[in-house]
Design a protein around this motif. Structure first.
Motif, mmCIF file in Angstrom:
data_model
loop_
_atom_site.group_PDB
_atom_site.id
_atom_site.type_symbol
_atom_site.label_atom_id
_atom_site.label_comp_id
_atom_site.label_asym_id
_atom_site.label_seq_id
_atom_site.Cartn_x
_atom_site.Cartn_y
_atom_site.Cartn_z
ATOM 1 N N VAL B 79 -0.332 0.327 7.898
ATOM 2 C CA VAL B 79 0.712 0.732 6.953
ATOM 3 C C VAL B 79 1.311 -0.509 6.286
ATOM 4 O O VAL B 79 1.468 -0.563 5.061
ATOM 5 N N ILE B 80 1.611 -1.522 7.101
ATOM 6 C CA ILE B 80 2.213 -2.749 6.566
ATOM 7 C C ILE B 80 1.252 -3.413 5.572
ATOM 8 O O ILE B 80 1.635 -3.792 4.466
ATOM 9 N N HIS B 83 0.903 -1.421 2.437
ATOM 10 C CA HIS B 83 2.131 -1.453 1.652
ATOM 11 C C HIS B 83 2.298 -2.773 0.906
ATOM 12 O O HIS B 83 2.704 -2.788 -0.251
ATOM 13 N N PHE B 84 1.968 -3.888 1.576
ATOM 14 C CA PHE B 84 2.079 -5.174 0.877
ATOM 15 C C PHE B 84 1.007 -5.316 -0.195
ATOM 16 O O PHE B 84 1.193 -5.982 -1.199
ATOM 17 N N LYS B 87 1.845 -1.535 -2.678
ATOM 18 C CA LYS B 87 3.232 -1.202 -3.005
ATOM 19 C C LYS B 87 3.405 0.244 -3.462
ATOM 20 O O LYS B 87 4.185 0.542 -4.361
ATOM 21 N N ILE B 89 4.420 3.723 -1.992
ATOM 22 C CA ILE B 89 5.006 4.305 -0.781
ATOM 23 C C ILE B 89 4.140 5.426 -0.202
ATOM 24 O O ILE B 89 3.786 5.424 0.976
ATOM 25 N N LEU B 90 3.753 6.375 -1.082
ATOM 26 C CA LEU B 90 3.035 7.546 -0.564
ATOM 27 C C LEU B 90 1.646 7.171 -0.058
ATOM 28 O O LEU B 90 1.163 7.720 0.928
ATOM 29 N N SER B 92 0.798 4.281 1.306
ATOM 30 C CA SER B 92 0.950 3.630 2.606
ATOM 31 C C SER B 92 1.138 4.665 3.705
ATOM 32 O O SER B 92 0.544 4.561 4.785
ATOM 33 N N ILE B 93 1.971 5.680 3.436
ATOM 34 C CA ILE B 93 2.241 6.707 4.448
ATOM 35 C C ILE B 93 0.970 7.517 4.731
ATOM 36 O O ILE B 93 0.568 7.705 5.880
ATOM 37 N N GLY B 96 -1.851 5.368 6.510
ATOM 38 C CA GLY B 96 -1.532 5.131 7.915
ATOM 39 C C GLY B 96 -1.704 6.386 8.757
ATOM 40 O O GLY B 96 -2.219 6.337 9.881
ATOM 41 N N THR B 97 -1.283 7.527 8.204
ATOM 42 C CA THR B 97 -1.346 8.770 8.969
ATOM 43 C C THR B 97 -2.792 9.203 9.190
ATOM 44 O O THR B 97 -3.177 9.582 10.301
#
Lengths: 234, 109
Positions: B79-80, B83-84, B87, B89-90, B92-93, B96-97
């Motif tokens: 996720v990290i 995200h980096f 950028k 949000i959705l 990354s979520i 990761g999930t």
């Protein structure tokens, strides 16, 4: 007059539409995958209408019945909303009954629009703000309801889908991490709960952790305020 | 929890949420400045609360027995990283999930 305000509000809410529908569906699928009925996400989206808190609510509902802890957690998770209210005090002051609904619906995303955007000329700001609130609320209810239906119809293996909540909080944490001048609150927010978890155990560490965070932030007020002074207000 | 207890819990959470949204309008009337301590909390609390919530999500992960928290650690690092990198949000979520679901369903079974 109303249609013009609605038309002015709609484009501003499109990013919220994507976000709320996608997150709402995840939340609906998540809560129904934990054995809750399909109408549960619709109910909470209508009444609670606070995204992060509804994800937390799934865990609360799976735990032991403890109203005090549920209440305390809600206050901590949603404490930031106090400041949206403070920021909107003047604008929401003289709006009559509409105001009650607009305060009810003052989520992070709605706040960011009503606080940051001005309607075009000829459209009243209060109607513009009302429609932004109403549209955002409907997107959330729509997403959650769809998620509830999908979640109870779909029969795929949902094991691990609850990680969506962890991932969401990690992402919000990172956003704060990059934005804030001082990383002390973020570090405290991780370290103190970990300490409390080791001392009090998984079932009873939350309230001590919240109190520890409040105490630490109060003790560190002087140095942190100094750091914050260089920041642009809110 | 029984259904009644669940509904009571939802009512309390709804009430708590409303309290945080309505309180400013009840307490701070026009002309009276917001107490400095409250303003201060408004700035520093959000940064701290999300760390707390991450720990809350992970509170039942066991580090001392298999799989030693590895699926969580790997998925959080992903996720990290996403995200980096993007950028979004959705993204990354969701990324990761999905990764976590693959890990707990197929890798660390």
């Amino acid at each position: 007059m109303n249609t013009r305000a609605l038309r002015a509000a709609f484009p501003h809410t499109l990013p919220v539409f994507t976000g709320y529908v996608v997150l709402g569906i995840s939340y609906g699928v998540l809560i129904t995958s934990q054995g809750f009925p399909f109408w549960m996400p619709t109910l909470t989206s209508l009444t609670v209408f606070a995204g992060s808190m509804e994800f937390v609510l799934v865990n609360i509902l799976l735990g032991a019945f403890d109203l005090l802890q549920a209440f305390m957690m809600t206050l901590m998770v949603n404490a930031r909303h106090l400041f949206y209210g403070i920021a909107m005090l003047d604008q929401y002051k003289s709006l009559g009954l509409k105001k009650l609904y607009m305060i009810f619906g003052l989520t992070d995303e709605t706040f960011s629009i009503v606080c940051g955007m001005e309607p075009p000329e000829g459209v009243s700001k209060s109607k513009f703000m009302l429609f932004v609130t109403l549209l955002d609320h409907s997107y959330w209810v729509l997403g959650c309801t769809l998620g509830g239906i999908f979640g109870s119809l779909l029969r795929f293996n949902t094991k691990g889908i609850d990680f969506a909540m962890t991932a969401m909080f990690v992402v919000i944490f990172l956003e704060h991490w990059q934005k804030e001048k001082s990383r002390v609150p973020a570090v405290l927010g991780l370290a103190l709960p970990v300490g409390c978890l080791l001392i009090f155990g998984a079932d009873s560490f939350m309230i001590p952790a919240m109190l520890a965070i409040l105490a630490a932030l109060t003790i560190l007020r002087k140095p942190l305020e100094k750091a914050a002074e260089q920041e642009v207000l809110l | 929890m029984t259904l009644t207890q669940q509904l009571l819990t939802i009512a309390v959470v709804a009430l708590g949420t409303m309290l945080t949204r309505f309180l400013p309008f009840l307490v701070f009337t026009k002309g009276k400045p917001t107490p400095r301590y409250i303003q201060y909390l408004g700035k520093v609390l959000p940064g701290a609360v999300f760390g707390l919530l991450i720990v809350y999500c992970l509170k039942n992960v066991t580090l001392l027995a298999a799989p030693y928290g590895l699926p969580e650690a790997i998925a959080i690092l992903a996720v990290i990283a996403v995200h980096f990198w993007k950028k979004q949000i959705l993204l990354s979520i969701a990324g990761g999930t999905v990764l976590y679901m693959i890990l707990v369903q197929f890798v660390f079974v």
